[in-house]
Design a protein around this motif. Structure first.
Motif, mmCIF file in Angstrom:
data_model
loop_
_atom_site.group_PDB
_atom_site.id
_atom_site.type_symbol
_atom_site.label_atom_id
_atom_site.label_comp_id
_atom_site.label_asym_id
_atom_site.label_seq_id
_atom_site.Cartn_x
_atom_site.Cartn_y
_atom_site.Cartn_z
ATOM 1 N N UNK A 67 0.830 -1.203 0.000
ATOM 2 C CA UNK A 67 0.000 0.000 0.000
ATOM 3 C C UNK A 67 0.865 1.254 0.000
ATOM 4 N N UNK A 68 1.957 1.221 0.782
ATOM 5 C CA UNK A 68 2.857 2.378 0.819
ATOM 6 C C UNK A 68 3.610 2.520 -0.503
ATOM 7 N N UNK A 69 3.973 1.388 -1.100
ATOM 8 C CA UNK A 69 4.626 1.423 -2.412
ATOM 9 C C UNK A 69 3.692 2.045 -3.447
ATOM 10 N N UNK A 70 2.430 1.663 -3.404
ATOM 11 C CA UNK A 70 1.453 2.224 -4.351
ATOM 12 C C UNK A 70 1.284 3.726 -4.123
ATOM 13 N N UNK A 71 1.271 4.169 -2.864
ATOM 14 C CA UNK A 71 1.151 5.603 -2.572
ATOM 15 C C UNK A 71 2.334 6.373 -3.136
ATOM 16 N N UNK A 72 3.531 5.794 -3.018
ATOM 17 C CA UNK A 72 4.730 6.471 -3.519
ATOM 18 C C UNK A 72 4.744 6.504 -5.046
ATOM 19 N N UNK A 73 4.316 5.416 -5.665
ATOM 20 C CA UNK A 73 4.229 5.410 -7.134
ATOM 21 C C UNK A 73 3.234 6.473 -7.618
ATOM 22 N N UNK A 74 2.138 6.628 -6.894
ATOM 23 C CA UNK A 74 1.100 7.573 -7.301
ATOM 24 C C UNK A 74 1.501 9.021 -7.024
ATOM 25 N N UNK A 75 2.428 9.217 -6.084
ATOM 26 C CA UNK A 75 2.845 10.579 -5.719
ATOM 27 C C UNK A 75 4.366 10.612 -5.582
ATOM 28 N N UNK A 76 5.098 10.577 -6.696
ATOM 29 C CA UNK A 76 6.560 10.518 -6.628
ATOM 30 C C UNK A 76 7.194 11.728 -5.968
ATOM 31 N N UNK A 77 6.439 12.841 -5.830
ATOM 32 C CA UNK A 77 6.980 13.999 -5.126
ATOM 33 C C UNK A 77 7.165 13.716 -3.634
ATOM 34 N N UNK A 78 6.639 12.574 -3.160
ATOM 35 C CA UNK A 78 6.858 12.165 -1.766
ATOM 36 C C UNK A 78 8.228 11.519 -1.549
#
Length: 414
Positions: free
Chosen positions: A271-282
């Motif tokens: 889930x965290x990997x998906x969040x980072x893929x969706x928001x690379x500015x993170x």
């Protein structure tokens, strides 16, 4: 619950399961013996965030093992220093005023603005390595090892390129650096002999490169360090060599560990990997969180030079302290109920202690961050369908936590 002497936890890196996850042992020490006397290390292990953070900033503590009350372990190190005296001149083992003088001479290329200028170099090296793997694997799904194929060789290649070392010498530096990076770990006499042989070979090669740069300076880090001057002060030949070795030691395996540990943490938290893929500015915040959650640097060492209160214990001068950075970074007293959870947008993850704090904070922290952000970003961009393909294998190092193997399946995009 009353903890008896028999039940009291102890630091035991040889205990089953410690290599795969030391955090349960760190938690037990934090809860029941936060200033722990280690028979193995003949020293004290400090594990709570508040204590570790304060001691990192305590200018009365020394980084020089010569200030410690002699023990079997300190004597082994002092004997090695006597045999190879240049090793005592590394910035890591210096106290002020020498530490401040040497750090000032080295500081300019490591400032955030200057490190930012290495972005193209890092991107090029990462791209070249991924292109090589794609040519080898061809189109479609393939199996690679994220550590041996990418995370381990890249930091040496990047730093060696910045330093000005020719490409053909990079594989040799990986071998030398692997030995030198183990200098703080317990070793047999034969292993220590191999360590110093690697150190001598590395010094010999770098000494030749220093002379080349002295005669014909180039736009690289080594040329800068050879010429660096402040108020008429320069690095002596032995000081220069010690700092070069330290930069390799501190910049290679910890950076490889950050990349490998961070990637494994993401794969285990989809889930965290998906969040980072969706928001690379993170990515910048996420790298701080990876450092906090499972950073490579387990301990730093300090020596008391005066009576020092640590927790409820008053320690005399001459005591060796191992400050548990990795334990502090998982301390619920600082991080709350999610201390053992990876949260890629954790707002205060930048308060981790992986780069130390105070006067000895890591001079190479901006370079480590830049490499991790760009390497991990490239992984997420180009390694499609990334998934674990086998059990990760952890190295057996005590002070640097990192993977020796991380098998994955993916397809490598152009």
């Amino acid at each position: 619950m009353i903890i008896t002497a028999a039940d009291r936890p102890r630091f035991d890196p040889f205990a089953p399961g410690f290599i795969a996850s030391p955090f349960e042992q760190y938690a037990a020490l934090r809860d029941h013996d936060p200033v722990h006397r280690s028979r193995l290390l003949e020293s004290w292990i400090v594990t709570r965030y508040g204590d570790v953070d304060r001691l990192l900033r305590d200018s009365s503590l020394s980084s020089d093992i010569a200030n410690a009350t002699p023990t079997t372990i300190t004597q082994i190190e002092l004997d090695g220093i006597a045999e190879h005296p240049r090793w005592s001149q590394t910035i890591v083992h210096m106290d002020d005023p020498d530490h401040r003088r040497v750090r000032t001479l080295m500081a300019e290329p490591f400032r955030v603005r200057e490190i930012g200028r290495l972005r193209e170099l890092v991107e090029a090296r990462v791209g070249e390595r991924l292109d090589q793997l794609r040519r080898r694997a061809g189109p479609g799904t393939t199996s690679i090892d994220l550590i041996t194929d990418l995370a381990y060789p890249l930091p040496v290649e990047i730093f060696s390129s910045w330093l000005g070392v020719p490409d053909e010498a990079h594989p040799q530096f990986r071998s030398w650096t692997r030995w030198v990076a183990r200098s703080r770990d317990p070793m047999s006499p034969d292993e220590r002999t191999e360590l110093f042989a690697a150190l001598d070979a590395m010094v010999g090669y770098l000494a030749d490169q220093v002379e080349i740069k002295r005669r014909a300076p180039a736009g690289d880090l080594l040329s800068y360090l050879v010429q660096a001057e402040q108020d008429g002060e320069r690095l002596s030949p032995d000081e220069l060599m010690s700092q070069l070795i330290t930069l390799y030691m501190a910049g290679h395996e910890p950076t490889a560990g950050l990349i490998g540990n961070g990637m494994l943490a993401l794969l285990r938290a989809p889930d965290e990997l998906a969040r980072l893929r969706a928001a690379p500015d993170l990515m910048r915040t996420a790298v701080s969180e990876m450092l906090r959650f499972d950073g490579p640097n387990q301990f730093v060492r300090r020596v008391t030079t005066a009576p020092t209160a640590v927790g409820d214990i008053e320690l005399p001068a001459g005591e060796v302290l191992y400050l548990g950075l990795a334990s502090a970074d998982r301390d619920p007293r600082r991080w709350g109920a999610t201390a053992d959870t990876l949260v890629v947008d954790r707002h205060d993850s930048g308060n981790h202690l992986q780069f130390g704090a105070g006067p000895h904070s890591c001079i190479g922290s901006h370079l480590a961050r830049l490499q991790a952000e760009l390497v991990l970003g490239a992984f997420l961009d180009r390694l499609e369908g990334l998934e674990l393909a086998g059990e990760p294998v952890w190295s057996t190092r005590m002070f640097i936590r990192g993977l020796s193997s991380l098998p994955v399946r993916c397809s490598i995009a152009p």
